[in-house]
Design an enzyme around this catalytic site. Structure first.
Site, short mmCIF file in Angstrom:
data_model
loop_
_atom_site.label_atom_id
_atom_site.label_comp_id
_atom_site.label_asym_id
_atom_site.label_seq_id
_atom_site.Cartn_x
_atom_site.Cartn_y
_atom_site.Cartn_z
N HIS A 306 -9.25 0.77 -5.22
CA HIS A 306 -7.88 0.98 -4.75
C HIS A 306 -7.13 1.81 -5.77
O HIS A 306 -7.34 1.67 -6.98
CB HIS A 306 -7.18 -0.38 -4.56
N ASP A 364 -8.71 -2.97 3.18
CA ASP A 364 -9.07 -2.14 4.33
C ASP A 364 -10.48 -2.43 4.80
O ASP A 364 -10.77 -2.39 6.00
CB ASP A 364 -8.93 -0.66 3.95
#
Length: 429
Positions: A306, A364
């Site tokens: 991330h 995600d």
């Protein structure tokens, strides 16, 4: 809060700049008067080292893997609360009492229907339109239907607009879904909670009764909580920038949804699913792991690591548990894509390459798997993200409007084009 000052040497001149300190997190250097004092701007592509506002809503510590809504850890909110409680917290700054929660839930529930003429509006889209295209258009169109809540100088109208968007976004998202699959719209049902109501609007058909699965409803509610806000990200900054001009709230949220649609932002979970489809089967995983480790290969593992979290994404920890609850509840046995996902997850959590580079599965990765298992097509993933993030956008917009130091956004630039030159008539060029 201002503390000490910093000094900058520019062409032999010393410039003093105040250092402002927040309640937690890095301090900031106040450069508001830098141009007036030096004739220079700062250069910060993507504004990644620039605080564009002062906010009391969300705090992220990417190094430690911390996400707080109004000071409350995301883990506690997802474990013990529900999405509407999180909405109240983000908007009002405090967790609601039982009476406040009941009143808030009641008001949201009774605003879920959209103007009947909006159903005709949907018919102007092609049947194969992407749900986010439909969402961006229909959110913006709300300003044409709700004139009585577009005056941003009126606190009551701001409140009404906020309630309307939180309440009606699930209805619009479900309508976008139903429209693209050719099924009739399903009206909201006031006897159901927020997330159960949304699931029914998406998956019920007039021909038979629909019963909400409580495990799936709780899982989706958790997904909404985890996506409700994430500080000054691209779409939130877009909402604030649009709002700084005095645009009506529906237009601002539509602008945020348009930004969210980008694959580097809200489309990341859709990209993660497409990667799993590209891998295809568990047997192909070693080949793709080797490609991911090869610096000369353009292939990248989507859904791992991330930009902000250099540690484990705290939302991913919650989603990991939720994903496995959904898969166990549905008893999915013969889905090659989910088999690939589970094996990739196992490798990423044990392979030294992933651990050293902190390429942990992110939210995600898990949310894409979960939403697919629930029956949502990948094209709906970003629309669901927009539904959840609406409350964060509204809270940030509301905070900006009520900030006395708020000014219209006007980023600067480093101009590298042609210097001033004289116009040449076309016959002499």
């Amino acid at each position: 809060m201002s503390g000490s000052t910093s000094q900058l040497q520019v062409d032999g001149k010393t410039v003093d700049m105040a250092i402002k300190t927040g309640s937690i997190g890095p301090s900031v250097i106040d450069i508001a008067k830098l141009y007036a004092q030096t004739g220079m701007f700062t250069y910060d592509p993507g504004f990644t080292s620039t605080a564009s506002c002062e906010s009391q809503i969300t705090y992220i510590d990417g190094d430690e893997g911390i996400l707080l809504y109004r000071g409350y850890p995301i883990e506690q909110l997802a474990e013990h609360g529900d999405f509407l409680e999180t909405c109240y917290l983000l908007l009002e700054g405090e967790l609601p009492t039982a009476a406040q929660k009941a009143d808030f839930d009641y008001r949201v529930t009774r605003h879920t229907m959209v103007h009947e003429q909006m159903a005709r509006f949907f018919q102007g889209f092609r049947r194969d339109a992407h749900p986010m295209a439909v969402m961006v258009g229909s959110i913006g169109a709300m300003s044409a239907f709700y004139h009585d809540s577009t005056d941003i100088s009126d606190p009551h109208q701001r409140m009404v607009a906020s309630m309307r968007m939180i309440a009606k976004m699930p209805t619009l998202a479900a309508m976008a879904f139903k429209y693209t699959i050719g099924q009739p719209f399903v009206y909201p049902l006031n006897s159901l909670d927020y997330t159960s109501n949304f699931l029914r609007m998406c998956f019920a058909v007039p021909a038979e009764e629909y019963k909400v699965n409580p495990v799936l409803s709780r899982a989706l509610d958790r997904i909404f909580i985890l996506h409700a806000d994430h500080e000054q990200n691209a779409s939130t900054s877009t909402v604030r920038l649009a709002g700084s001009s005095g645009a009506n709230p529906f237009a601002c949220i539509a602008a945020g949804a348009a930004c969210l649609w980008g694959p580097a932002h809200g489309g990341a979970n859709e990209a993660a699913l497409k990667m799993l489809e590209e891998i295809g089967s568990v047997e192909n995983i070693p080949k793709y792991i080797a490609k991911a480790k090869d610096k000369n290969d353009p292939f990248r593992l989507m859904g791992f690591g991330h930009r902000v979290y250099k540690n484990y994404d705290p939302r991913a920890k919650i989603m990991q548990k939720t994903t496995h609850e959904v898969l166990n509840e549905l008893g999915i046995k013969d889905d090659p894509l989910l088999d690939v996902a589970i094996e990739l997850e196992r490798i990423a959590l044990s392979d030294s390459y992933f651990i050293e580079k902190k390429l942990y599965p992110n939210i995600d990765f898990y949310s894409g798997i979960t939403l697919k298992a629930m029956g949502f097509p990948t094209s709906m993933f970003t629309a669901l993200f927009a539904l959840a993030r609406t409350v964060g956008w509204i809270a940030q917009w509301k905070e900006m409007i009520e900030d006395p130091s708020q000014r219209i956004g006007r980023p600067r630039q480093l101009y590298t084009g042609a210097p001033q030159r004289e116009y040449t008539p076309i016959g002499r060029r």
